[in-house]
Design an enzyme around this catalytic site. Structure first.
Site, short mmCIF file in Angstrom:
data_model
loop_
_atom_site.label_atom_id
_atom_site.label_comp_id
_atom_site.label_asym_id
_atom_site.label_seq_id
_atom_site.Cartn_x
_atom_site.Cartn_y
_atom_site.Cartn_z
CD GLU A 1 31.54 13.67 12.07
OE1 GLU A 1 32.37 14.21 11.63
OE2 GLU A 1 30.20 14.71 12.78
CD GLU B 1 35.74 16.19 3.36
OE1 GLU B 1 35.44 16.04 4.49
OE2 GLU B 1 37.02 16.42 3.19
CD GLU C 1 35.14 11.07 6.16
OE1 GLU C 1 36.53 10.47 6.08
OE2 GLU C 1 34.67 11.76 5.74
CD GLU D 1 34.51 13.44 14.41
OE1 GLU D 1 34.43 14.77 15.23
OE2 GLU D 1 34.74 13.07 13.50
CD GLU E 1 34.19 10.51 10.66
OE1 GLU E 1 35.06 9.53 9.85
OE2 GLU E 1 33.81 11.21 10.91
CG HIS F 1 32.62 15.39 6.61
ND1 HIS F 1 33.74 15.49 7.50
CD2 HIS F 1 32.01 16.77 6.77
CE1 HIS F 1 33.51 16.26 7.76
NE2 HIS F 1 32.39 16.61 7.50
NE ARG G 1 38.88 18.33 8.76
CZ ARG G 1 40.21 17.40 8.35
NH1 ARG G 1 41.50 18.96 8.46
NH2 ARG G 1 40.21 16.26 8.02
CG ASP H 1 -1.55 1.12 1.64
OD1 ASP H 1 -1.65 2.11 0.48
OD2 ASP H 1 -2.15 1.66 2.42
NE ARG I 1 34.68 20.52 6.73
CZ ARG I 1 35.41 18.70 6.72
NH1 ARG I 1 35.88 17.86 6.74
NH2 ARG I 1 35.38 19.21 8.08
#
Length: 461
Positions: free
Chosen positions: A133, A358, A131, A214, A221, A270, A340, A52, A360
């Protein structure tokens, strides 16, 4: 197991009692129907299983509710948690009248994204590594009604428990605020638990890499090896399932919200991506941070469409508690070779094959099929239109003078902003029929219900 015949033989030879047919809904959750193994035969794989669709938020209406689960035998894996031997198989969603893929099926959208990539001739494969977390609490209590709204999160790791009386004594070893990156036990109380999470994930066919604590207390992580877009999204669903169930089995509760704790570093996911053609990496070159021109254009597309991407990569109202300046939050839409604080980072690569981008700003609450596909579509739009990402920003962006910082575009500040951005900037997603207006409109409507609920609740409280 690559074929229905192989799966059926395994069920018979290995004493499988139940088969769980799983599928992913727009909000990213796994759902399933479990059949007794004796009811699974060749017809199950040929014709699928009816269910359904009107009971799934964002899918069918009640007058056209019938939908078909079509098992993908290549995804069959034993589940390590049930007491009875249970096999899991991922499914795609089909329209029963036509047998065509359902346009609102997230897994189907991921498949179409991979097909579109090949059709462009730019590349034949996109590899994705994520990755995720998450937080693990001993207890999570919450109440929401007009006269009593509250929540209480508890973990033995939290600094607030330094003075808590415990049977057998309080032995200290509390992780202080913002001081939890890579400690060893006894400060890191999750070592064994994370190992169990990776072991369960590995038992379900995913290639695992590592785990660690972390920055924030109770935050962790897990890392798994990159794979093709579809398989990576499948693996993230398995990983989330395993971490939630291992935590539950140990009397704890895992949480993938981006920022349930005020003032602490948030939980991100990330997302690393790279394009390959004929077995060769396309992102390695002689430009900034050893990137190719195509890689820079790919980044240009992601930056250009980032605010629309937020609707998929940061899909909850809580997601935007994390996307605020500071705490390494990647709110500034820029790229860098190692910074970062930028939304796109170029990790150091020891070989051309390891060169990747990457992204982020995504978080772990994202539906991986939609998030990975949307980022790919933005990047491809960048390559096709040769979108210049501008100059790299290798300094700490939060240390820039206020005037300089204000010149850099930012990620959205709320889910409402993200949905409005998606409404306006959607053409890149519709290339090749990967996403369509029907799905995008239904998704905006579904998520706007969450925005409206939060706004109403905040007003009442």
């Amino acid at each position: 197991m690559q074929t229905a015949k192989a799966v059926l033989k395994f069920i018979q030879d290995d004493g499988v009692q139940y088969v769980a047919f799983r599928f992913t809904v727009p909000r990213g959750k796994w759902h399933h129907i479990t059949l007794d193994a004796s009811m699974v035969d060749q017809d199950t794989f040929a014709n699928g299983i009816m269910f359904d669709g009107s009971s799934i938020a964002g899918w069918k209406t009640v007058n056209e509710s019938g939908m078909t689960l079509m098992p993908d035998p290549t995804t069959a894996q034993m589940i390590p948690f049930p007491s009875a031997p249970t096999l899991m198989i991922n499914c795609d969603i089909l329209e029963p009248k036509t047998g065509e893929p359902y346009n609102r099926d997230p897994r189907g959208i991921a498949k179409r994204a991979e097909a579109y990539l090949k059709s462009t001739g730019i590349a034949d494969t996109v590899y994705v590594g994520a990755e995720p977390e998450f937080l693990v609490f001993d207890s999570a209590e919450f109440t929401f009604d007009p006269y009593n709204s509250s929540f209480k999160l508890t973990s033995s790791e939290l600094p607030i428990n330094a003075g808590t009386h415990r049977e057998g004594g309080n032995h200290g070893h509390r992780i202080q605020t913002k001081a939890g990156y890579l400690p060893v036990p006894p400060l890191d109380s999750g070592q064994d638990m994370r190992g169990m999470m990776l072991a369960a994930t590995k038992a379900m066919g995913v290639t695992v890499e590592k785990h660690h604590h972390e920055v924030a207390p109770a935050r962790h992580e897990l890392s798994i090896k990159y794979d093709t877009l579809l398989r990576s999204a499948d693996s993230i669903q398995i990983l989330k399932y395993c971490l939630l169930n291992v935590a539950q089995s140990r009397g704890k509760t895992a949480n993938v919200m981006a920022e349930p704790v005020f003032g602490e570093n948030g939980s991100g996911m990330h997302v690393h991506q790279s394009l390959w053609k004929d077995g060769k990496p396309l992102f390695a070159g002689n430009e900034h941070a050893s990137l190719s021109r195509e890689a820079l254009w790919y980044i240009g597309g992601i930056i250009k469409h980032a605010r629309a991407l937020n609707a998929f990569t940061n899909p909850t109202t809580n997601s935007y508690k994390r996307l605020v300046p500071g705490h390494e939050a990647p709110v500034l839409l820029a790229y860098s070779g190692g910074n970062r604080s930028a939304s796109c980072r170029i990790p150091f690569a020891t070989s051309p094959e390891a060169t990747r981008v990457e992204v982020r700003f995504p978080d772990s609450a994202a539906n991986p099929y939609l998030a990975f596909a949307a980022v790919l579509m933005a990047g491809l739009d960048g390559i096709l239109n040769k979108i210049d990402p501008g100059a790299p920003m290798d300094q700490d962006l939060y240390e820039l003078p206020q005037g300089e910082q204000q010149k850099i575009q930012t990620a959205c500040g709320s889910l409402r902003e993200a949905l409005v951005s998606l409404e306006k900037d959607r053409a890149f997603l519709k290339a090749g029929g990967v996403f369509d207006d029907d799905f995008i409109d239904s998704y905006i409507k579904l998520k706007m219900e969450e925005v409206t609920f939060q706004d109403t609740a905040s007003h009442e409280v």
